[in-house]
Each structure stands twice: as C-alpha cells, then as structure tokens.
Design a protein around this motif. Sequence first.
Motif, mmCIF file in Angstrom:
data_model
loop_
_atom_site.group_PDB
_atom_site.id
_atom_site.type_symbol
_atom_site.label_atom_id
_atom_site.label_comp_id
_atom_site.label_asym_id
_atom_site.label_seq_id
_atom_site.Cartn_x
_atom_site.Cartn_y
_atom_site.Cartn_z
ATOM 1 N N GLY A 218 50.421 45.887 43.264
ATOM 2 C CA GLY A 218 50.930 47.337 43.274
ATOM 3 C C GLY A 218 50.818 48.083 42.246
ATOM 4 N N THR A 219 50.329 47.278 40.879
ATOM 5 C CA THR A 219 50.466 48.044 39.639
ATOM 6 C C THR A 219 48.793 47.656 39.213
ATOM 7 N N ASP A 220 48.599 48.576 38.268
ATOM 8 C CA ASP A 220 47.161 48.330 37.605
ATOM 9 C C ASP A 220 47.028 48.857 36.338
ATOM 10 N N ALA A 221 46.002 48.806 35.559
ATOM 11 C CA ALA A 221 46.056 49.316 34.161
ATOM 12 C C ALA A 221 44.799 50.287 34.042
ATOM 13 N N VAL A 222 44.543 51.171 35.210
ATOM 14 C CA VAL A 222 43.534 52.133 34.847
ATOM 15 C C VAL A 222 43.781 53.169 33.682
ATOM 16 N N ASP A 223 45.245 53.319 34.009
ATOM 17 C CA ASP A 223 45.603 54.661 32.913
ATOM 18 C C ASP A 223 45.601 54.260 31.456
ATOM 19 N N ILE A 224 45.844 53.098 31.331
ATOM 20 C CA ILE A 224 45.552 52.366 29.901
ATOM 21 C C ILE A 224 44.089 52.182 29.505
ATOM 22 N N LEU A 225 43.327 51.911 30.551
ATOM 23 C CA LEU A 225 41.763 51.742 30.197
ATOM 24 C C LEU A 225 41.207 52.937 30.123
ATOM 25 N N GLU A 226 41.669 53.993 30.628
ATOM 26 C CA GLU A 226 40.854 55.465 30.766
ATOM 27 C C GLU A 226 41.549 56.120 29.630
ATOM 28 N N GLY A 227 42.518 55.713 28.622
ATOM 29 C CA GLY A 227 43.034 56.133 27.675
ATOM 30 C C GLY A 227 43.926 57.020 27.780
ATOM 31 N N ARG A 228 44.566 57.301 29.295
ATOM 32 C CA ARG A 228 45.696 58.180 29.239
ATOM 33 C C ARG A 228 47.023 57.715 28.934
ATOM 34 N N SER A 229 47.457 56.573 28.743
ATOM 35 C CA SER A 229 48.505 55.914 28.290
ATOM 36 C C SER A 229 48.650 56.023 26.747
ATOM 37 N N TYR A 230 47.773 55.469 26.162
ATOM 38 C CA TYR A 230 47.559 55.470 24.725
ATOM 39 C C TYR A 230 46.067 55.702 24.356
ATOM 40 N N LYS A 231 45.852 56.721 23.717
ATOM 41 C CA LYS A 231 44.485 57.193 23.577
ATOM 42 C C LYS A 231 44.134 56.694 22.083
ATOM 43 N N LEU A 232 42.840 56.187 22.031
ATOM 44 C CA LEU A 232 42.152 55.603 20.780
ATOM 45 C C LEU A 232 40.770 56.295 20.814
ATOM 46 N N GLN A 233 40.247 56.070 19.687
ATOM 47 C CA GLN A 233 38.763 56.993 19.435
ATOM 48 C C GLN A 233 37.819 56.196 20.239
ATOM 49 N N PHE A 234 38.223 54.701 20.324
ATOM 50 C CA PHE A 234 36.983 53.982 21.059
ATOM 51 C C PHE A 234 37.578 53.657 22.454
ATOM 52 N N PRO A 235 36.886 53.361 23.542
ATOM 53 C CA PRO A 235 37.619 53.162 24.636
ATOM 54 C C PRO A 235 38.067 51.800 24.891
ATOM 55 N N TRP A 236 39.296 51.747 25.599
ATOM 56 C CA TRP A 236 39.965 50.505 26.079
ATOM 57 C C TRP A 236 39.006 49.303 26.723
ATOM 58 N N ILE A 237 39.079 48.307 26.436
ATOM 59 C CA ILE A 237 38.339 47.207 26.988
ATOM 60 C C ILE A 237 38.929 46.407 27.711
ATOM 61 N N GLY A 238 38.999 45.803 28.811
ATOM 62 C CA GLY A 238 39.774 44.995 29.517
ATOM 63 C C GLY A 238 39.136 43.529 29.919
ATOM 64 N N VAL A 239 40.020 42.567 29.760
ATOM 65 C CA VAL A 239 39.042 41.163 29.813
ATOM 66 C C VAL A 239 40.001 40.406 30.870
ATOM 67 N N VAL A 240 39.490 39.373 31.573
ATOM 68 C CA VAL A 240 40.088 38.486 32.239
ATOM 69 C C VAL A 240 39.888 37.178 31.902
ATOM 70 N N ASN A 241 40.813 36.532 30.974
ATOM 71 C CA ASN A 241 40.915 35.142 30.517
ATOM 72 C C ASN A 241 40.980 34.092 31.541
ATOM 73 N N ARG A 242 40.463 32.985 31.446
ATOM 74 C CA ARG A 242 40.553 31.802 31.884
ATOM 75 C C ARG A 242 42.209 31.347 32.053
ATOM 76 N N SER A 243 42.681 31.007 33.329
ATOM 77 C CA SER A 243 44.196 30.580 33.486
ATOM 78 C C SER A 243 44.521 29.343 32.734
ATOM 79 N N GLN A 244 45.553 28.967 32.527
ATOM 80 C CA GLN A 244 45.969 27.728 31.941
ATOM 81 C C GLN A 244 45.497 26.686 33.061
#
Length: 609
Positions: A218-244
């Motif tokens: 029910g939660t997502d990271a769209v606001d962060i990835l689109e720069g609304r939560s914390y704005k940087l000059q360069f776009p945020w990038i999301g990654v999905v790492n391998r699980s343990q």
Amino acid sequence: MENLISLVNKLQRACTALGDHGEESALPTLWDSLPAIAVVGGQSSGKSSVLESIVGKDFLPRGSGIVTRRPLVLQLHKIDERREYAEFLHLPRRRFTDFAAVRKEISDETDRETGRSKQISSVPIHLSIYSPNVVNLTMIDLPGLTKVAVEGQPDSIVQDIENMVRSYIEKPNCIILAISPANQDLATSDAIKISREVDPKGERTFGVLTKIDLMDKGTDAVDILEGRSYKLQFPWIGVVNRSQADINKSVDMIAARRREREYFANTPEYKHLAHRMGSEHLGKMLSKHLETVIKSRIPGIQSLISRSIVDLETELSRLGKPIASDAGGKLYMIMEICRVFDQIYKEHLDGIRPGGDKIYNVFDNQLPAALKRLQFDKQLAMENVRKLITEADGYQPHLIAPEQGYRRLIESSLITIRGPAEAAVDAVHSILKELVHKAVGETLELRQYPTLRVEVGNAACESLDRMKEESKKATLKLVDMESSYLTVDFFRKLPQDVEKGGNPTHSIFDRYNDSYLRRIGTTVLSYVNMVCGSLRNSIPKSIVYCQVREAKRSLLDHFFTDLGKKELKQLASLLDEDPAIMERRTALAKRLELYRSAQAEIDAVAWAK
C-alpha cells in the motif's frame, strides 16, 4: 570521452602509489582536484548491492557490523574481449578471474593496514575491473555510516567514519552518490543528512533509492523518485537489489538485472519511470556525468599541475642535492658549502648585505665618544700635577723645565686610552661574530646539515677570537708607542718667555706656584689631546687590518686545514642531514614524479584528440 575517465583512473592510481590520498599535509595534493564519485550510505542501506549490480559481479566483503573499513577506489574498464578480470594496485602483476578471491583480497588488504581490530583507515584500496558488461566509471566506496560502535570498536568510530566520509564529499570536485533504503523514512537517511550538509542545493548529489520492492504493501516511492519529497538537481534513481536469499543461492547478476528491469516495467506505480530506473541506467548515467565533469575540470587540473611542478622544483632546489657517498664527493660538497658561506659573510662586510656599517659606527661614534669621556682634567688637577712633578724631581729640583714630571704626567694620561682602544677591538669583534651567525643563517645549504652548520660557525668564531687577540696586541702597541716616545716638535714650538715660566732666574719655590703648575697641566692636556686625535685615526686602521681584513681573507683557513685530515666517517658525520629535511626531499621527489606523470598523461590524451 572514454579517454578522460581512463586518464583520471591513471592519475588516481599514481596518487595512491606515490602517497597522495588527499589528506591534509604540507605537500600539494592532486587527488583533491580529480573528479570522483563517492558512494555514501548507512549500514544496511544496500550500498554494496548497488555497487555489485553496477559491476555485475559479487566481489565485495559481506557480514555484520562495519565491513568496509578502508575507502575502495573502484575503477571499471569496458573492454571488447569476453574475459573478465580484476587487478589491485598493490598487486600489480596479478590478475584475478575468480571474484571470490577478489572479495578475500579486499578483506586481507584491509586487515594488513588496520589489523583485525575493526579500526578504519583513510588509505584507499585500488581495484580495477575489466569487463565487457560494465561502463567506464570510477567510484569510491566509503565505510557505511553508523550510529553506534559494536564490540571491538572504539567509541569514536561513529565520528571517525563520519569525518572520513565528510573529508571526501565536502570537496567541490566530488560527486555524491547518496544511497537510501526506501523502506525507511527518508528524513532519517544518513546519506541524505550528511549530503545536505556539504551540498545544500543538491548540485553534486545523485539520490539512489534501494529496497523499493521491500516497502510495506500500500506504500510506494513515487513521491521520492519524482523529486517531490526531497528535490535534487538530478533525478532520483530506484534500484531493486538481490535479496539475501538470492545472494545465498548465488543468483547470477545478469539474471538479477533482468528481474530488476521487469519489476519496474511491470509495477503500475513505476511503469512510467521504468526508462530511468535500475542499476544499468544508474551506471550509464554516472559514467556520462563523470565524463562531463572531468572535461570541464581538465583546464584547471592542467594549470594546477604546472604551478605545482614549478613550486616543487623550487623547493627541491632550495633543499639541495642528496649527499655524495665517497670521501672526495663529501669533501667537495663541504668545501662548496663553506665557500657559499664565506661569500655571504664578505657581502655583509662589503655592504652588499646589511651589517658591515656597524663597524664604521664603532670608529665614527663609539671610539671618539669613549676618548672624549676620558677624564684628563682629574688626571691633570693641580694637586696631582704638583705631586707628580715633585716626585719626579726627587732630591734635586729641576733646573729649567720639569722634563721627568712632564713625562710622568703624559704617560699616566695616555695609559687611560688603552680602555677605549680595547673596547673598540671588542666592539668590532662582537659585530664580526654577529655577522658570522647571520651568514650561517642565510646560507641555505647549511640548514641541510646541522652538524656542519655548528662546526662552521664555531670554526669562524674561533678564527675571530684569534684575530681579536692579535688586533688587541697591535692596537695597544699603538697606545704604548705614544707613551714610549714623545713628539719633540710639540714642545719645541711652545713659547719660552718669562710669563710662560721659561725664565730660569726665578726661585725654585716660584716654580711650584699654582700659576706655574697650571701652565704645565695645560701643556700636557694639549699634548694628550693631540695624541688622542692621532690615535682616533690609527686605531681603526689597526683594527681593520688585524680583524676585518683577516676575516675576509682567512676566516675558515684553519677549518679547511683540519678538514683535509678527516677520514670518510668524520666527513660523513659533518653531513648528517636533518632527518626531517631528508623525509621532506623524498616526499617532494615523489610528489614531483606524480605531477610530471600526470602532466604526461594529460598531454597524451590531448595529442590523441
């Protein structure tokens, strides 16, 4: 463009090999001027997984607590051949094709520098990975930020790590890769917090959001990835790492990347952002940005290198050449240094350098003033004249003029001139010794060898002491000469009329009256003043001849005579260079080698274009 990243890679390796880690020191640093990407994140933020995803290999140590305890300079080189391998700067002729062995070597090399005490070190490890599956890129993996010390670590470890990370990312040429986990509140992100402190406008910071797939339902990271939560000059990038579990099963990195692409493409919340998500996009974007930054910095780096080479060569020249190994070479070096000192000393005396004018001040002011202060009036007071005249006459009073009385009065007055004469000799001696100390201090070559500096100074002062004694003998002889033989013409020219006391028909008692004795005192005073005027001119001549002239001519003659008798071991003891200067020269030579190498590398890239 690829040449630019390769250029910086070469310069970074040269910096590490020659001891330039960008730490505060008295030496100019090239490391700080090189653009670099510093990877920053808290423990368990997924920092290691991001790096491994970009590389496409499992090669970083894993475990609990602080695993990264030294900066890891990771240089990626894209090659055409299918074979993948890694090389460490500290193992220059060894290629690693087994990346499990790379992981072990990182741990072992860390322990070699820090021991097994879980301490940290700012000395970087350089690792180059060559693969067709990477982009040309250089990153610096820094120890993960932590909030508490674990068992076996000092209480200061939290602050020590933060200070190390800050020392990298606060430099204006550093690009910050801030790793934050999506399943934690961004406001508590260690990476964002420290990045904001050094880059408040977000002009050098790239935000990377990990563990997006582990967020609560029910939660997502769209606001962060689109720069609304914390704005940087360069776009945020999301990654999905391998699980343990994937890591434990050794899931292939290529497969993991494919799964990551599928996750962003198939997840409704992130589908519109899929084109700029994932570790592959992150690597390409960082490589492109790094190239742009390097290109903009090259002119400034060239200017820094040129200035630094001139400064380093100047200081190395000032520190002098290394010591010769054979006796002849050592003797020649000592003689040359002594000649430089002797020339500087002569320049002081000759007015080319300040100090020699003080000697003239002794002759023109101090000596005349001292002669003027002599109290001849007391010596020639009425009672003293009467006493000396009477004593000189003995049992038979003088018949015409009291010649013996005159002589005693003159001798007793002239002997007092010895004091100012000796004082003049001592004053010039002090000035000459002062100039020795000045010349020693101004002889740059003597700063290199403390023992030789002391020996030359002592030898010069001993010579001056001998010259002073000779000068004192010669100068006092001048005074004694005036006492031993009086100038007859002075007395022949005196009037001999009745009023002046020259009439022998006066009674003997009249000749001891006050008027008569006063005339004797006046005559003696005139003669003594005449002698003072003469000595005022001759004493400086004697001092200059015996002290100043000899100091210019033979100040170190005795030292040179003794020097010729010394064996190799004794000569070596004179050239015991200050260890601090030896270390400084070695450090400067290494740093100069670095800058010349850097200049050649940059020129090669420029010509290739």
